[in-house]
Design a protein around this motif. Structure first.
Motif, mmCIF file in Angstrom:
data_model
loop_
_atom_site.group_PDB
_atom_site.id
_atom_site.type_symbol
_atom_site.label_atom_id
_atom_site.label_comp_id
_atom_site.label_asym_id
_atom_site.label_seq_id
_atom_site.Cartn_x
_atom_site.Cartn_y
_atom_site.Cartn_z
ATOM 1 N N ALA A 1 -7.696 1.863 -12.474
ATOM 2 C CA ALA A 1 -6.322 1.526 -12.115
ATOM 3 C C ALA A 1 -5.359 1.950 -13.215
ATOM 4 C CB ALA A 1 -6.215 0.025 -11.884
ATOM 5 N N THR A 2 -4.087 1.944 -12.865
ATOM 6 C CA THR A 2 -3.035 2.250 -13.832
ATOM 7 C C THR A 2 -2.165 1.016 -14.003
ATOM 8 O OG1 THR A 2 -3.028 4.530 -13.097
ATOM 9 C CG2 THR A 2 -1.097 3.797 -14.334
ATOM 10 N N ILE A 3 -1.899 0.661 -15.250
ATOM 11 C CA ILE A 3 -1.049 -0.496 -15.526
ATOM 12 C C ILE A 3 0.355 0.020 -15.800
ATOM 13 C CG2 ILE A 3 -0.647 -2.388 -17.168
ATOM 14 C CD1 ILE A 3 -4.067 -1.661 -17.132
ATOM 15 N N LYS A 4 1.273 -0.387 -14.942
ATOM 16 C CA LYS A 4 2.644 0.083 -15.089
ATOM 17 C C LYS A 4 3.437 -1.008 -15.805
ATOM 18 C CE LYS A 4 5.996 2.587 -12.356
ATOM 19 N NZ LYS A 4 7.196 1.800 -12.071
ATOM 20 N N THR A 5 4.213 -0.590 -16.811
ATOM 21 C CA THR A 5 5.041 -1.554 -17.536
ATOM 22 C C THR A 5 6.511 -1.156 -17.405
ATOM 23 O OG1 THR A 5 5.218 -0.434 -19.666
ATOM 24 C CG2 THR A 5 3.179 -1.650 -19.254
ATOM 25 N N ASN A 6 7.378 -1.925 -18.036
ATOM 26 C CA ASN A 6 8.806 -1.578 -18.010
ATOM 27 C C ASN A 6 9.105 -0.377 -18.913
ATOM 28 O OD1 ASN A 6 8.236 -2.994 -20.343
ATOM 29 N ND2 ASN A 6 10.177 -4.105 -20.382
ATOM 30 N N GLN A 7 8.052 0.145 -19.595
ATOM 31 C CA GLN A 7 8.279 1.299 -20.476
ATOM 32 C C GLN A 7 7.484 2.536 -20.106
ATOM 33 O OE1 GLN A 7 7.448 -0.125 -24.461
ATOM 34 N NE2 GLN A 7 8.765 -1.904 -24.216
ATOM 35 N N ARG A 8 6.284 2.368 -19.502
ATOM 36 C CA ARG A 8 5.393 3.513 -19.306
ATOM 37 C C ARG A 8 4.249 3.136 -18.369
ATOM 38 N NH1 ARG A 8 1.466 2.719 -24.502
ATOM 39 N NH2 ARG A 8 1.909 0.506 -24.703
ATOM 40 N N GLU A 9 3.343 4.104 -18.181
ATOM 41 C CA GLU A 9 2.133 3.831 -17.418
ATOM 42 C C GLU A 9 0.946 3.951 -18.359
ATOM 43 O OE1 GLU A 9 1.850 6.201 -13.914
ATOM 44 O OE2 GLU A 9 3.542 5.136 -12.985
ATOM 45 N N ILE A 10 0.009 3.001 -18.258
ATOM 46 C CA ILE A 10 -1.159 3.012 -19.143
ATOM 47 C C ILE A 10 -2.420 3.069 -18.280
ATOM 48 C CG2 ILE A 10 -2.324 1.857 -21.075
ATOM 49 C CD1 ILE A 10 0.278 0.185 -21.445
ATOM 50 N N ALA A 11 -3.276 4.038 -18.539
ATOM 51 C CA ALA A 11 -4.540 4.127 -17.800
ATOM 52 C C ALA A 11 -5.452 2.998 -18.266
ATOM 53 C CB ALA A 11 -5.196 5.475 -18.059
ATOM 54 N N ALA A 12 -6.256 2.479 -17.340
ATOM 55 C CA ALA A 12 -7.140 1.356 -17.671
ATOM 56 C C ALA A 12 -8.014 1.680 -18.871
ATOM 57 C CB ALA A 12 -7.996 0.997 -16.466
ATOM 58 N N SER B 1 -12.250 -6.298 -15.553
ATOM 59 C CA SER B 1 -13.373 -5.481 -15.076
ATOM 60 C C SER B 1 -12.974 -4.686 -13.840
ATOM 61 C CB SER B 1 -14.596 -6.357 -14.793
ATOM 62 O OG SER B 1 -14.363 -7.199 -13.690
ATOM 63 N N ALA B 2 -12.161 -5.281 -12.978
ATOM 64 C CA ALA B 2 -11.733 -4.582 -11.759
ATOM 65 C C ALA B 2 -10.823 -3.412 -12.114
ATOM 66 C CB ALA B 2 -11.006 -5.544 -10.834
ATOM 67 N N VAL B 3 -9.896 -3.673 -13.020
ATOM 68 C CA VAL B 3 -8.930 -2.651 -13.405
ATOM 69 C C VAL B 3 -9.642 -1.448 -14.042
ATOM 70 C CG1 VAL B 3 -7.090 -2.238 -15.091
ATOM 71 C CG2 VAL B 3 -6.993 -4.228 -13.601
ATOM 72 N N LEU B 4 -10.636 -1.755 -14.870
ATOM 73 C CA LEU B 4 -11.360 -0.686 -15.556
ATOM 74 C C LEU B 4 -12.288 0.077 -14.591
ATOM 75 C CD1 LEU B 4 -11.703 0.553 -18.365
ATOM 76 C CD2 LEU B 4 -13.529 -1.091 -18.814
ATOM 77 N N ILE C 1 0.865 -1.180 0.000
ATOM 78 C CA ILE C 1 0.000 0.000 0.000
ATOM 79 C C ILE C 1 0.896 1.222 0.000
ATOM 80 C CG2 ILE C 1 -1.616 1.334 1.417
ATOM 81 C CD1 ILE C 1 -3.133 -1.109 1.947
ATOM 82 N N GLU C 2 0.587 2.185 -0.865
ATOM 83 C CA GLU C 2 1.345 3.441 -0.901
ATOM 84 C C GLU C 2 0.330 4.556 -0.862
ATOM 85 O OE1 GLU C 2 3.971 4.084 -4.321
ATOM 86 O OE2 GLU C 2 5.276 2.519 -3.508
ATOM 87 N N GLY C 3 0.215 5.248 0.254
ATOM 88 C CA GLY C 3 -0.781 6.306 0.382
ATOM 89 C C GLY C 3 -2.172 5.745 0.148
ATOM 90 N N ASP C 4 -2.874 6.314 -0.837
ATOM 91 C CA ASP C 4 -4.235 5.874 -1.116
ATOM 92 C C ASP C 4 -4.298 4.819 -2.213
ATOM 93 O OD1 ASP C 4 -5.556 7.250 0.775
ATOM 94 O OD2 ASP C 4 -5.894 9.041 -0.465
ATOM 95 N N GLU C 5 -3.153 4.225 -2.523
ATOM 96 C CA GLU C 5 -3.127 3.239 -3.609
ATOM 97 C C GLU C 5 -2.738 1.852 -3.111
ATOM 98 O OE1 GLU C 5 -2.197 5.315 -7.857
ATOM 99 O OE2 GLU C 5 -0.471 4.871 -6.585
ATOM 100 N N LEU C 6 -3.410 0.878 -3.701
ATOM 101 C CA LEU C 6 -3.038 -0.519 -3.472
ATOM 102 C C LEU C 6 -2.272 -0.954 -4.717
ATOM 103 C CD1 LEU C 6 -3.554 -3.263 -1.860
ATOM 104 C CD2 LEU C 6 -5.403 -3.599 -3.480
ATOM 105 N N ILE C 7 -1.100 -1.529 -4.503
ATOM 106 C CA ILE C 7 -0.275 -1.903 -5.648
ATOM 107 C C ILE C 7 -0.047 -3.407 -5.667
ATOM 108 C CG2 ILE C 7 1.984 -1.601 -6.753
ATOM 109 C CD1 ILE C 7 1.662 1.243 -5.049
ATOM 110 N N ILE C 8 -0.445 -4.026 -6.756
ATOM 111 C CA ILE C 8 -0.257 -5.477 -6.901
ATOM 112 C C ILE C 8 0.728 -5.693 -8.041
ATOM 113 C CG2 ILE C 8 -1.364 -7.717 -7.287
ATOM 114 C CD1 ILE C 8 -3.971 -6.559 -6.327
ATOM 115 N N ARG D 1 -1.618 -0.368 -10.250
ATOM 116 C CA ARG D 1 -1.863 0.556 -9.131
ATOM 117 C C ARG D 1 -3.349 0.863 -9.067
ATOM 118 N NH1 ARG D 1 3.462 2.935 -8.291
ATOM 119 N NH2 ARG D 1 2.473 4.298 -6.784
ATOM 120 N N PHE D 2 -3.962 0.477 -7.961
ATOM 121 C CA PHE D 2 -5.401 0.680 -7.777
ATOM 122 C C PHE D 2 -5.637 1.789 -6.758
ATOM 123 C CE2 PHE D 2 -5.014 -3.878 -8.809
ATOM 124 C CZ PHE D 2 -6.025 -4.060 -9.741
#
Ligand SMILES: Cc1cc2nc3c(=O)[nH]c(=O)nc-3n(C[C@H](O)[C@H](O)[C@H](O)COP(=O)(O)OP(=O)(O)OC[C@H]3O[C@@H](n4cnc5c(N)ncnc54)[C@H](O)[C@@H]3O)c2cc1C
Ligand code: FES
Ligand code: FES
Lengths: 272, 157
Positions: A131-142, A124-127, A62-69, A164-165
């Motif tokens: 959530a934000t999908i983090k990759t080895n190149q960038r961040e992608i919004a759901a 469905s949860a991510v959308l 958990i980081e602040g208001d975000e849950l990170i899996i 990041r949720f």
């Protein structure tokens, strides 16, 4: 299954390097979707980059208001993780309902998202949770991630590292199972987020999508009764031996109400 | 050819294999551990269930090379000499098998269930947890009862 070359790096940069230099290789996570498709020769990569030995890709925080899996966290761990339970309980319940215990011990969140099966649960949860999908190149919004049937915004060789949720005020996932495969025939994830209500539907169309009309009504009043008289159009709905388009559209109406009731801890509404 | 090293039923193994070798193929075809069965080969039936680092997995959907340095237990690794594992004993006493094809997977899945859910399992839990294991013969009733009995007996291990 055709033979292939195989790499099992222990560090992410090493995996990124392999993926960059060999675009004809595929990434292997839990293998619960990829190995069956290799067996059926639906996919015949020149090589596999197995992510299972990279410890930096596993875990929850958990980081602040975000849950990170992190991407390689298996469903079985998300289902019982204390941080997930505290942060977004609906995610525990979603993970605990994927496939069966043996599949949950191997299958991962990163693999599920990259695969983008039209009936998968996590998309469905991510959308819905924005959530934000983090990759080895960038961040992608759901909202930008899921493009179509088994199609995502990922470039070849791009590796999902974590999801990041933002923590919602309320959330619930209601899954109506296809009785044979146990994937969702229709699954609805409802979330009351800081930027408004978001409703994501899986299983019904060729990719997960937002139910914007339901969102508008629920933004006025977050209660199942706000959805009365709202009917999903059967246009764009899947139709197969398991359910017609009309049936799926009707399921969305019923299950969205139930998911909202669940998010509010109300007993499910009676059919009127 | 790549090499795989791992521990199977307490024995260290190291051998060259093709990259495409599935864990179940390594077990059955190369090591002659034929207690692990292949019922469907499409990840549905659970006949191929083994424990990978203590967790139940479908070995028809795991690459052998992904198991490098890991610890595998198969149905052959449960008994201590002539003494059956309590879960095996419970299946035997409870007539929890007819043809026996699904049994190794059922027993491995049963033990995995106990590790995660404890020794006191109600019927509903067992039935839910058996989602990934199919039986064509028994109708599940005796299997569910045997897993409950085996779970209680595992307390004394
Ligand atoms: C019997 C059964 C029942 C199931 N039931 C359900 C269900 O009810 N609901 C549900 O949602 N799912 C279900 N699944 C699917 C399961 O959740 C899979 O785990 C998931 O779809 C894929 O995850 P994986 O880790 O196994 O990925 P893999 O099969 O290893 O990979 C899938 C794809 O994702 C790519 N990939 C993997 N990891 C990454 C990464 N980090 N970055 C970029 N690309 C990556 C791979 O290259 C591959 O193309 C079921 C599967 C089975 C076998
Ligand atoms: S043979 Fe592996 S699940 Fe059926
Ligand atoms: S006893 Fe025959 S399949 Fe289960």
């Amino acid at each position: 299954m055709h033979d292939f070359l195989y790499q099992r790096p222990t560090q992410l940069p090493e995996a990124s390097q392999w993926a960059k230099e060999h675009v004809d290789y595929k990434l292997l996570a839990g293998g619960m979707s990829l190995i069956p498709s290799l067996k059926m020769r639906l996919s015949q990569p020149a090589g596999l980059i197995d992510l299972s030995a990279i410890d930096a890709l596993k875990g929850v925080r958990i980081e602040g208001d975000e849950l990170i899996i992190k991407a390689m966290t298996p469903h079985a761990e998300v289902a019982i993780d204390k941080n997930v339970r505290q942060g977004i309980r609906a995610l525990c319940e979603l993970a605990a309902g994927i496939g069966d215990p043996l599949v949950r011990n191997r299958g991962t969140i990163g693999g599920s998202l990259a695969n983008a099966d039209p009936a998968a649960c996590y998309p469905s949860a991510v959308l819905a949770l924005n959530a934000t999908i983090k990759t080895n190149q960038r961040e992608i919004a759901a909202d930008q991630f899921f493009l179509g049937l088994f199609e995502t915004a990922l470039h070849p060789g791009e590796i999902i590292t974590e999801i990041r949720f933002p923590k919602p005020k309320a959330a619930a996932y209601w899954k109506f199972r296809q009785p044979a495969s146990r994937f969702s025939l229709v699954g609805v994830f409802v979330a009351q987020t800081n930027t408004g209500v978001r409703v994501a539907i899986t299983g019904a169309a060729d990719t997960v999508f937002r139910h914007t009309e339901a969102e508008q009504r629920l933004n006025v009043q977050f209660h199942p009764s706000a959805l009365k008289g709202l009917f999903m159009s059967e246009k764009n709905m899947n139709s197969d031996i398991h359910a017609s388009a009309q049936y799926r559209a009707h399921c969305i109406d019923v299950i969205t109400e139930r998911a909202v009731a669940m998010a509010l801890n109300l007993p499910p509404q009676k059919e009127s | 050819m790549p090499n795989v090293s791992l521990t199977i039923n307490g024995k260290k193994i190291s051998q060259p294999i093709e990259a495409r070798t599935l864990l179940v193929q390594l077990l059955r075809d190369q090591l002659s551990l034929t207690g692990t069965h292949v019922g469907c080969d499409t990840s549905q039936c659970g006949c191929c269930t083994v424990h990978l680092n203590g967790k139940g997995v479908k070995s028809c959907a795991v690459l052998a090379l992904s198991c490098q340095d890991s610890v595998i237990t198969t149905i052959e690794g449960l008994a201590e000499g002539e003494t059956l594992h309590p879960m095996q004993q419970a299946f035997r006493e409870g007539h929890a098998l007819q043809c026996g094809f699904c049994t190794p997977g059922m027993i491995m899945a049963g033990i995995d269930m106990v590790k995660r859910k404890g020794y006191e399992l109600d019927e509903k839990t067992v039935r839910e947890e058996l989602e990934g294991n199919l039986c064509r013969c028994t109708g599940y009733h005796t299997i569910v009862k045997a897993i409950q009995a085996g779970a209680r007996a595992m307390k004394n291990l």
